[in-house]
Design a protein around this motif. Structure first.
Motif, PDB file in Angstrom:
ATOM      1  N   THR A  26       7.044  -4.854  -3.123  1.00  0.00           N
ATOM      2  CA  THR A  26       5.906  -4.184  -2.799  1.00  0.00           C
ATOM      3  C   THR A  26       4.639  -4.797  -3.706  1.00  0.00           C
ATOM      4  N   ILE A  63      -0.217 -11.257   0.635  1.00  0.00           N
ATOM      5  CA  ILE A  63       0.992 -10.897   1.453  1.00  0.00           C
ATOM      6  C   ILE A  63       1.922 -12.189   1.512  1.00  0.00           C
ATOM      7  N   HIS A  69       6.915  -7.030   1.564  1.00  0.00           N
ATOM      8  CA  HIS A  69       7.208  -6.406   2.898  1.00  0.00           C
ATOM      9  C   HIS A  69       6.847  -5.202   2.875  1.00  0.00           C
ATOM     10  N   GLN A  70       6.084  -4.586   1.652  1.00  0.00           N
ATOM     11  CA  GLN A  70       5.385  -3.159   1.773  1.00  0.00           C
ATOM     12  C   GLN A  70       3.983  -3.362   0.803  1.00  0.00           C
ATOM     13  N   VAL A  71       2.988  -2.755   1.288  1.00  0.00           N
ATOM     14  CA  VAL A  71       1.745  -2.785   0.692  1.00  0.00           C
ATOM     15  C   VAL A  71       1.442  -1.297   0.442  1.00  0.00           C
ATOM     16  N   HIS A  99       0.243  -7.880  11.619  1.00  0.00           N
ATOM     17  CA  HIS A  99       1.115  -7.443  10.552  1.00  0.00           C
ATOM     18  C   HIS A  99       1.938  -6.157  10.676  1.00  0.00           C
ATOM     19  N   HIS A 101       4.948  -5.791  10.964  1.00  0.00           N
ATOM     20  CA  HIS A 101       6.123  -5.931  10.064  1.00  0.00           C
ATOM     21  C   HIS A 101       6.032  -5.453   8.632  1.00  0.00           C
ATOM     22  N   VAL A 102       4.707  -5.243   8.226  1.00  0.00           N
ATOM     23  CA  VAL A 102       4.450  -4.896   6.744  1.00  0.00           C
ATOM     24  C   VAL A 102       4.310  -3.416   6.620  1.00  0.00           C
TER      25      VAL A 102
END
Length: 226
Positions: A26, A63, A69-71, A99, A101-102
Motif C-alpha cells: 500500500t 506507483i 497495488h493499493q493507494v 491504472h 489494476h490499482v
C-alpha cells in the motif's frame, strides 16, 4: 526510496512525498488537492497551469517505483467543489483508465467535506478516519488513535535547513513522532500535490524528520537532549 521502521514494520519514504508499507502493498499519499489551480482560476486568481497533470504523473511514477497495488489517499483528494471542473475530472478519468489494476481508497479530509466525494466512476472507496491497516490508523488529521500508530496529512509539513552561507531552504518533510508515547505516536506526510503550500513544523526530542530535496529523502539529525 529510504527505508525506515514504523510500529515494528518496514516503511519506504518516496521522494514524491508518498510512503509505502511493503507488508500491505500500500502506498500512502497525503493532500493531493486535485483541482486546486482551477479552483483559484475560477476566482480570477492567476495560478500555474497543468498542476493536476503534474500530480498524476508523480503518482504514476511513485506507483511504478514502489510496486504498490493499493493507494490510500490521506484526505483532501479534491480541493473544493470548483474542482469538479470538466478538465480536472477528465484528467482523473484518463489516469484511472490506465491504472484500473490499482485499488484506490480515500480517507476523507476537511477539503473532501466541502468538495464532495470523487465521482463513483473513478472506482475509489471512500471511508472516514480512522481507517485501520494492521498496526496503523490511516487518517487525514494528525491526532492520536488508541492502540495504533497514526499516519496522516493535513499539515503539509516542511523544515528549514540552513547552509554555510547563512542561507536557508524550506523543504517538504516526513515527520514522525515517538512511538514510545501514545500521545505522540503520529506521523505526518508531506503534501503530494504539485500546487500546495507548506507549513513549518516544531519538532521535539524523539521526533524523526526526513527532508525531501532534488529527488532524495534524507534523515535530519535528531534534536539534542536539553
Amino acid at each position: 526510496m529510504l527505508r525506515i521502521t514504523l510500529a515494528g514494520e518496514d516503511a519506504l519514504l518516496h521522494p514524491s512525498g508518498a510512503l509505502l508499507l511493503p507488508a500491505h502493498g500500500t502506498l500512502l499519499v497525503a493532500d493531493a488537492h486535485f483541482g486546486k489551480a482551477v479552483s483559484y482560476r475560477k476566482l480570477g486568481v492567476p495560478v500555474p497551469e497543468a498542476t493536476t497533470t503534474a500530480t498524476l504523473h508523480a503518482l504514476t511514477k511513485a506507483i511504478a517505483e514502489s510496486g504498490a497495488h493499493q493507494v490510500v489517499f490521506l484526505g483532501d483528494f479534491l480541493h473544493s467543489a470548483r474542482s469538479h471542473a470538466r478538465e480536472t475530472l477528465q484528467a482523473l478519468a484518463d489516469w484511472r483508465d490506465l491504472h484500473g489494476h490499482v485499488g484506490l481508497t480515500l480517507v476523507r479530509g476537511n477539503h473532501d467535506q466541502r468538495a464532495g466525494d470523487p465521482p463513483a466512476s473513478l472506482g475509489i472507496e471512500v471511508v472516514d478516519e480512522p481507517h485501520r491497516l494492521g498496526r496503523f490508523a490511516l487518517c487525514h488529521h494528525p491526532e492520536p488513535v488508541a492502540g495504533a500508530y497514526v499516519l496522516a496529512g493535513h499539515w503539509h509539513p516542511c523544515i528549514s535547513v540552513r547552509g554555510r552561507a547563512f542561507d536557508h531552504l524550506r523543504l517538504p518533510c516526513f515527520w514522525f513522532g515517538s512511538e514510545a508515547a501514545s500521545a505522540r505516536a503520529v506521523g505526518v506526510l508531506p503534501a503530494f500535490g504539485s500546487f500546495t503550500g507548506m507549513h513549518p513544523i516544531e519538532r521535539t526530542e524523539g521526533d524523526r524528520v526526513y527532508a525531501v530535496a532534488e529527488g532524495v529523502v534524507r534523515a535530519l539529525p535528531a534534536l539534542a537532549s536539553a
